[in-house]
Structures are given as structure tokens and as C-alpha cells.
Design an enzyme around this catalytic site. Structure first.
Site, PDB file in Angstrom:
ATOM      1  N   TYR A 166     -35.193 -36.006 -10.516  1.00  0.00           N
ATOM      2  CA  TYR A 166     -35.360 -34.791 -11.340  1.00  0.00           C
ATOM      3  C   TYR A 166     -34.910 -33.559 -10.548  1.00  0.00           C
ATOM      4  O   TYR A 166     -34.133 -32.738 -11.051  1.00  0.00           O
ATOM      5  CB  TYR A 166     -36.836 -34.668 -11.730  1.00  0.00           C
ATOM      6  CG  TYR A 166     -37.209 -33.376 -12.422  1.00  0.00           C
ATOM      7  CD1 TYR A 166     -36.967 -33.196 -13.783  1.00  0.00           C
ATOM      8  CD2 TYR A 166     -37.853 -32.341 -11.735  1.00  0.00           C
ATOM      9  CE1 TYR A 166     -37.329 -32.010 -14.428  1.00  0.00           C
ATOM     10  CE2 TYR A 166     -38.214 -31.161 -12.372  1.00  0.00           C
ATOM     11  CZ  TYR A 166     -37.958 -31.002 -13.712  1.00  0.00           C
ATOM     12  OH  TYR A 166     -38.320 -29.829 -14.343  1.00  0.00           O
ATOM     13  N   LYS A 170     -31.864 -30.808 -11.315  1.00  0.00           N
ATOM     14  CA  LYS A 170     -32.067 -29.370 -11.522  1.00  0.00           C
ATOM     15  C   LYS A 170     -31.237 -28.569 -10.515  1.00  0.00           C
ATOM     16  O   LYS A 170     -30.698 -27.511 -10.858  1.00  0.00           O
ATOM     17  CB  LYS A 170     -33.554 -29.020 -11.431  1.00  0.00           C
ATOM     18  CG  LYS A 170     -34.384 -29.566 -12.596  1.00  0.00           C
ATOM     19  CD  LYS A 170     -33.966 -28.976 -13.939  1.00  0.00           C
ATOM     20  CE  LYS A 170     -34.888 -29.378 -15.080  1.00  0.00           C
ATOM     21  NZ  LYS A 170     -34.499 -28.818 -16.375  1.00  0.00           N
TER      22      LYS A 170
HETATM   23  N1  NAP Z   1     -43.787 -27.906 -17.407  1.00  0.00           N
HETATM   24  C1  NAP Z   1     -43.455 -27.450 -16.201  1.00  0.00           C
HETATM   25  O1  NAP Z   1     -44.313 -27.188 -15.340  1.00  0.00           O
HETATM   26  C2  NAP Z   1     -42.014 -27.234 -15.860  1.00  0.00           C
HETATM   27  C3  NAP Z   1     -41.718 -26.768 -14.571  1.00  0.00           C
HETATM   28  C4  NAP Z   1     -40.402 -26.534 -14.216  1.00  0.00           C
HETATM   29  C5  NAP Z   1     -39.406 -26.761 -15.147  1.00  0.00           C
HETATM   30  N2  NAP Z   1     -39.702 -27.218 -16.387  1.00  0.00           N
HETATM   31  C6  NAP Z   1     -38.588 -27.390 -17.337  1.00  0.00           C
HETATM   32  O2  NAP Z   1     -38.921 -26.783 -18.573  1.00  0.00           O
HETATM   33  C7  NAP Z   1     -38.276 -27.483 -19.649  1.00  0.00           C
HETATM   34  C8  NAP Z   1     -39.303 -27.889 -20.679  1.00  0.00           C
HETATM   35  O3  NAP Z   1     -40.289 -28.671 -20.021  1.00  0.00           O
HETATM   36  P1  NAP Z   1     -41.647 -29.112 -20.737  1.00  0.00           P
HETATM   37  O4  NAP Z   1     -42.680 -29.148 -19.692  1.00  0.00           O
HETATM   38  O5  NAP Z   1     -41.865 -28.356 -21.984  1.00  0.00           O
HETATM   39  O6  NAP Z   1     -41.254 -30.621 -21.084  1.00  0.00           O
HETATM   40  P2  NAP Z   1     -41.829 -31.639 -22.197  1.00  0.00           P
HETATM   41  O7  NAP Z   1     -43.114 -31.141 -22.761  1.00  0.00           O
HETATM   42  O8  NAP Z   1     -41.759 -32.972 -21.580  1.00  0.00           O
HETATM   43  O9  NAP Z   1     -40.715 -31.524 -23.330  1.00  0.00           O
HETATM   44  C9  NAP Z   1     -39.426 -31.971 -23.065  1.00  0.00           C
HETATM   45  C10 NAP Z   1     -38.618 -31.749 -24.320  1.00  0.00           C
HETATM   46  O10 NAP Z   1     -37.272 -32.190 -24.069  1.00  0.00           O
HETATM   47  C11 NAP Z   1     -36.927 -33.087 -25.115  1.00  0.00           C
HETATM   48  N3  NAP Z   1     -35.902 -34.025 -24.658  1.00  0.00           N
HETATM   49  C12 NAP Z   1     -35.963 -34.942 -23.670  1.00  0.00           C
HETATM   50  N4  NAP Z   1     -34.796 -35.603 -23.570  1.00  0.00           N
HETATM   51  C13 NAP Z   1     -33.972 -35.067 -24.524  1.00  0.00           C
HETATM   52  C14 NAP Z   1     -32.648 -35.314 -24.933  1.00  0.00           C
HETATM   53  N5  NAP Z   1     -31.908 -36.270 -24.364  1.00  0.00           N
HETATM   54  N6  NAP Z   1     -32.136 -34.568 -25.938  1.00  0.00           N
HETATM   55  C15 NAP Z   1     -32.864 -33.613 -26.527  1.00  0.00           C
HETATM   56  N7  NAP Z   1     -34.131 -33.340 -26.210  1.00  0.00           N
HETATM   57  C16 NAP Z   1     -34.679 -34.069 -25.214  1.00  0.00           C
HETATM   58  C17 NAP Z   1     -38.224 -33.771 -25.511  1.00  0.00           C
HETATM   59  O11 NAP Z   1     -38.087 -34.373 -26.787  1.00  0.00           O
HETATM   60  P3  NAP Z   1     -39.108 -35.526 -27.289  1.00  0.00           P
HETATM   61  O12 NAP Z   1     -40.346 -34.827 -27.747  1.00  0.00           O
HETATM   62  O13 NAP Z   1     -38.350 -36.180 -28.391  1.00  0.00           O
HETATM   63  O14 NAP Z   1     -39.376 -36.432 -26.124  1.00  0.00           O
HETATM   64  C18 NAP Z   1     -39.145 -32.568 -25.497  1.00  0.00           C
HETATM   65  O15 NAP Z   1     -38.986 -31.806 -26.658  1.00  0.00           O
HETATM   66  C19 NAP Z   1     -37.549 -28.658 -19.001  1.00  0.00           C
HETATM   67  O16 NAP Z   1     -36.203 -28.295 -18.764  1.00  0.00           O
HETATM   68  C20 NAP Z   1     -38.285 -28.841 -17.682  1.00  0.00           C
HETATM   69  O17 NAP Z   1     -37.483 -29.452 -16.702  1.00  0.00           O
HETATM   70  C21 NAP Z   1     -40.977 -27.470 -16.765  1.00  0.00           C
END
Ligand code: NAP
Length: 268
Positions: A166, A170
Site C-alpha cells: 500500500y 501511494k
Molecule cells: N482512512 C484513513 O485513515 C486513510 C489514511 C490515509 C489515506 N487514506 C486514503 O483515503 C482514501 C479513502 O480511504 P477510506 O479510508 O475511505 O477507504 P475505505 O473506507 O476502505 O473505502 C475505499 C473505497 O474505495 C473503493 N474502491 C476500492 N477499490 C476500488 C476500485 N478498484 N474501483 C473503484 N473503487 C474502489 C471502495 O469501494 P467498495 O465499497 O466497493 O469496496 C470504497 O468505496 C483512500 O485513497 C485511502 O488510501 C485513508
């Protein structure tokens, strides 16, 4: 009428983006999801300015169809593209690069490729397919949601070894953003790799990531680098902060950069 497209919009941070954007009736919001059967959260918003479109970011045909649909509704333009979707493999996030069980080198290779395919190549395809619309938009911004996990200096300072595929994806997508920013500076299109902070996006009923043993060790390491480590943000808190950074973004201010919801290299 400003128009926004958000990928991975059915839950977590993507859903919070759609919720906050669609609260302004003048905005037109395109919520891209990979599965049209899991859109209850979006439908429950009951916002007539939200258009739900199918697009797995690793599927070029679906991305093209979604962009065509956006163009039909806006007359051919898009103001802001938010690349939020990302592949995560929670069950293997705690492994080191050399920590996959013996004989599972193939699984390590598949993980490295899958993270790269979705989180880097998927983002490149999404940007390329939506760029013709962005060129005709008035705000001309492309955001890629990155992660502090992709920061080399922070990784070395904190000796963070877990979650490698991951983090590698990134770090790579940050370079993608820098490349586009250079290419499109003259045309007035701004690009940004934006980390949302540590955000609690645990689905209802699931154990929070912070209760996992490897994550608890990781949090102890975070505290060595950031002694006054704040608690995780809610998705809405994170998105509110990110909008301040997005609103201030221009080709002359931060385009091509990799920064956090705080507008700097403070990842928490
Ligand atoms: N949460 C954190 O602390 C954190 C920290 C740093 C960065 N981020 C970044 O923030 C962003 C959102 O994270 P989150 O925590 O909200 O993640 P999350 O709750 O796991 O949601 C991920 C989303 O991406 C979708 N997804 C996954 N693979 C996909 C694909 N191939 N095509 C289209 N959609 C896809 C998922 O769809 P499904 O529902 O269908 O699975 C879901 O809607 C990501 O880029 C993550 O790397 C998050």
C-alpha cells in the site's frame, strides 16, 4: 454550477466528500462506485444533485462510460476530479515485505501488483479519461487522495515497515501527481496528492483498525515521531480540513505537491 466527481464514493472518506459537496445545492456531484448494489448510503443522502455512476477505476470501459455520462449532464466539462478510491487488503496490512509466510512469494507479488494496478494505474486511467472534461471546466483541479504512508522521510524516521505494498503504491502515485502538474501548469490545471490524515472509516460492526495488534504497535511508533498524536479524525472532519487545502490549490500554490489535510507535511 460547479461540478465534482469522486471515485470510491459509497463509503468512508469518499461518501463524506459527496455528503459535504452535495449539501450545497448549486454543486453537481458525480459519485462513482464500483458496485451499484451497495449505494444505500448515497441514496439515503436524498440529494437530487448527486448522480451515482458505476466505475471500477481499474476498468477502462467503465471509466469511459462514466465520463461520457458526466459530459452529457454538464455539457462536456468537469470542474474538480477527486481520486479517492483505493485498494486496501486489511488482512495482510500488518505484514513486512519479507514477512509473508514461507512459500507465499506469489501472494506477495500479487499484492504488489494489485496495489500498483488499482492505486497507481487506476488513478492514471481515471485522470486521462476525465482530463478532456477538466480542460473545459472552470476550476480545473485534480486531487489524488494519497497517504502519509507514502512519505519516504516519515517512513524512515518512524521505522514503519508494515503495510508495504500500500505504502509503495501511494509513494508512486505522488510522482504521478508531480508529472501531471508539470505537464499541465501552462494550461492552468492544478494537481495535488492530498493525505486525509488518520481517519476512522471502520464499517459499522467491524473492529476498528486501531484494535489490531500490528496497528497498536504502529501507533506506538507514530507517537515516537509525533508525541502529541491526536485521535483519528472522522471522515467529515478530515474532508472539512481537506476542502480548505483544495480551495487554496492553484497552479501557483501547491500544484504537484504531496501534503496533508493540514496543508503541510504533518500527517495527523
Ligand atoms: N482512512 C484513513 O485513515 C486513510 C489514511 C490515509 C489515506 N487514506 C486514503 O483515503 C482514501 C479513502 O480511504 P477510506 O479510508 O475511505 O477507504 P475505505 O473506507 O476502505 O473505502 C475505499 C473505497 O474505495 C473503493 N474502491 C476500492 N477499490 C476500488 C476500485 N478498484 N474501483 C473503484 N473503487 C474502489 C471502495 O469501494 P467498495 O465499497 O466497493 O469496496 C470504497 O468505496 C483512500 O485513497 C485511502 O488510501 C485513508
Amino acid at each position: 454550477m460547479p461540478s465534482y466527481a469522486v471515485t470510491g464514493a459509497n463509503r468512508g472518506i469518499g461518501l463524506a466528500f459527496v455528503r459535504q459537496l452535495s449539501a450545497k445545492p448549486e454543486n453537481v456531484v458525480f459519485a462513482l462506485v464500483r458496485n451499484l448494489n451497495t449505494t444505500e448510503n448515497l441514496k439515503n443522502l436524498k440529494r437530487s444533485n448527486v448522480h451515482i455512476l458505476k466505475a471500477d477505476i481499474s476498468n477502462i470501459a467503465e471509466l469511459k462510460a462514466a465520463a461520457a455520462e458526466v459530459a452529457k449532464i454538464t455539457g462536456g466539462s468537469l470542474d474538480v476530479l477527486i481520486n479517492n478510491a483505493a485498494y486496501l487488503a486489511l488482512d495482510r496490512m500488518g505484514l513486512h515485505l519479507d514477512g509473508y509466510p514461507k512459500g507465499q512469494e506469489q501472494l506477495l507479488e500479487e499484492d504488489l501488483l494489485t496495489f500498483y494496478r488499482v492505486n497507481v494505474i487506476g488513478v492514471v486511467h481515471t485522470i486521462n479519461i476525465f482530463l478532456p472534461l477538466i480542460k473545459k471546466g472552470s476550476l480545473k483541479k485534480v486531487i489524488v487522495i494519497s497517504s502519509g504512508a507514502g512519505d519516504l522521510d516519515f517512513t524512515v524516521a518512524g521505522t514503519f515497515a508494515v503495510n508495504a505494498p500500500y505504502s509503495i503504491s501511494k509513494a508512486a502515485v505522488n510522482m504521478v501527481v508531480a508529472k501531471y502538474a508539470g505537464e499541465y501548469k501552462e494550461q492552468g490545471i492544478a494537481f495535488l496528492a492530498l493525505s486525509p490524515g488518520m481517519v476512522d472509516t471502520t464499517p459499522p460492526g467491524a473492529a476498528p483498525i486501531t484494535t489490531l495488534e500490528w496497528m497498536q504497535k504502529e501507533v506506538e511508533k507514530f507517537k515516537k515521531v509525533v508525541p502529541d498524536l491526536p485521535p483519528p479524525l472522522t471522515p467529515d472532519e478530515s474532508v472539512l480540513k481537506m476542502f480548505k487545502v483544495i480551495d487554496a490549490l492553484s497552479v501557483d500554490n501547491n500544484s504537484g505537491a504531496f501534503i496533508s489535510q493540514n496543508g503541510d507535511k504533518n500527517w495527523f
